[in-house]
Design a protein around this motif. Sequence first.
Motif, PDB file in Angstrom:
ATOM      1  N   LEU A  74     -34.209  50.215  24.349  1.00  0.00           N
ATOM      2  CA  LEU A  74     -35.159  49.466  23.530  1.00  0.00           C
ATOM      3  C   LEU A  74     -35.222  48.033  24.031  1.00  0.00           C
ATOM      4  O   LEU A  74     -34.207  47.467  24.432  1.00  0.00           O
ATOM      5  CB  LEU A  74     -34.717  49.432  22.054  1.00  0.00           C
ATOM      6  N   LYS A  75     -36.420  47.477  23.962  1.00  0.00           N
ATOM      7  CA  LYS A  75     -36.605  46.047  24.198  1.00  0.00           C
ATOM      8  C   LYS A  75     -36.901  45.448  22.831  1.00  0.00           C
ATOM      9  O   LYS A  75     -37.849  45.855  22.168  1.00  0.00           O
ATOM     10  CB  LYS A  75     -37.756  45.785  25.162  1.00  0.00           C
ATOM     11  N   ILE A  76     -36.065  44.509  22.406  1.00  0.00           N
ATOM     12  CA  ILE A  76     -36.186  43.926  21.074  1.00  0.00           C
ATOM     13  C   ILE A  76     -36.590  42.460  21.205  1.00  0.00           C
ATOM     14  O   ILE A  76     -35.984  41.713  21.971  1.00  0.00           O
ATOM     15  CB  ILE A  76     -34.857  44.048  20.299  1.00  0.00           C
ATOM     16  N   THR A  77     -37.607  42.077  20.452  1.00  0.00           N
ATOM     17  CA  THR A  77     -38.046  40.685  20.409  1.00  0.00           C
ATOM     18  C   THR A  77     -37.648  40.105  19.059  1.00  0.00           C
ATOM     19  O   THR A  77     -37.976  40.665  18.011  1.00  0.00           O
ATOM     20  CB  THR A  77     -39.574  40.576  20.580  1.00  0.00           C
ATOM     21  N   PHE A  78     -36.926  38.977  19.101  1.00  0.00           N
ATOM     22  CA  PHE A  78     -36.462  38.313  17.894  1.00  0.00           C
ATOM     23  C   PHE A  78     -37.344  37.114  17.583  1.00  0.00           C
ATOM     24  O   PHE A  78     -37.991  36.562  18.472  1.00  0.00           O
ATOM     25  CB  PHE A  78     -35.007  37.857  18.068  1.00  0.00           C
ATOM     26  N   ASP A  79     -37.324  36.677  16.318  1.00  0.00           N
ATOM     27  CA  ASP A  79     -38.199  35.569  15.920  1.00  0.00           C
ATOM     28  C   ASP A  79     -37.747  34.208  16.447  1.00  0.00           C
ATOM     29  O   ASP A  79     -38.456  33.225  16.309  1.00  0.00           O
ATOM     30  CB  ASP A  79     -38.401  35.533  14.405  1.00  0.00           C
ATOM     31  N   ASP A  80     -36.579  34.151  17.087  1.00  0.00           N
ATOM     32  CA  ASP A  80     -36.157  32.894  17.718  1.00  0.00           C
ATOM     33  C   ASP A  80     -36.619  32.819  19.169  1.00  0.00           C
ATOM     34  O   ASP A  80     -36.245  31.922  19.910  1.00  0.00           O
ATOM     35  CB  ASP A  80     -34.641  32.695  17.616  1.00  0.00           C
ATOM     36  N   GLY A  81     -37.443  33.806  19.569  1.00  0.00           N
ATOM     37  CA  GLY A  81     -38.009  33.816  20.913  1.00  0.00           C
ATOM     38  C   GLY A  81     -37.222  34.633  21.919  1.00  0.00           C
ATOM     39  O   GLY A  81     -37.697  34.898  23.019  1.00  0.00           O
TER      40      GLY A  81
END
Length: 128
Positions: A74-81
Motif C-alpha cells: 500500500l502507498k499511504i498519504t498522510f495529512d502532514d504531506g
Amino acid sequence: MATLVPTKIHYHKQSRELELAFSDGSNYRLSAEYLRVHSPSAEVRGHGAQIPILQHGKRNVMIMNIEAAGNYALKITFDDGHDSGLYSWDYLYNLGKNHDELWQMYLDRLEKEGRTRDSSAIQIHQVH
C-alpha cells in the motif's frame, strides 16, 4: 514462509485506524499515528542509518489516501504531506503482530529524547 495477503483493508476515518485482516485469520487495527511513525520510507528509516529518524508530534495525523502498489503493498498519504515508502504486506503484518512491543519502544524513545506525540504549538509573534 509465504507472504500473508490481506483479505480485508478498511480505513476507519473517525478512529483513524487502518483495519487489516490477513489470510491466516489474524486481524489488526493500526492507528494512523502508528503507521506514520513506523513508515518504511527512507525519510523515516534513515538513509542507510542504523537507527530510524524519530518522528514526533504525529498524534493527530490522519490518512488522506490509500492506494494499492501492485499486488504487494500500500502507498499511504498522510495529512502532514508524508507519502513516501511502500507498506508491503509483510511489513504491515509485522507492524500488527509486533504492535505492542514496537509502540512501547517508540514511546520509550520519545521520552528518552524529550519529545512528545503532540505537535508543537505554533508561536505567533506580532511585528510592531
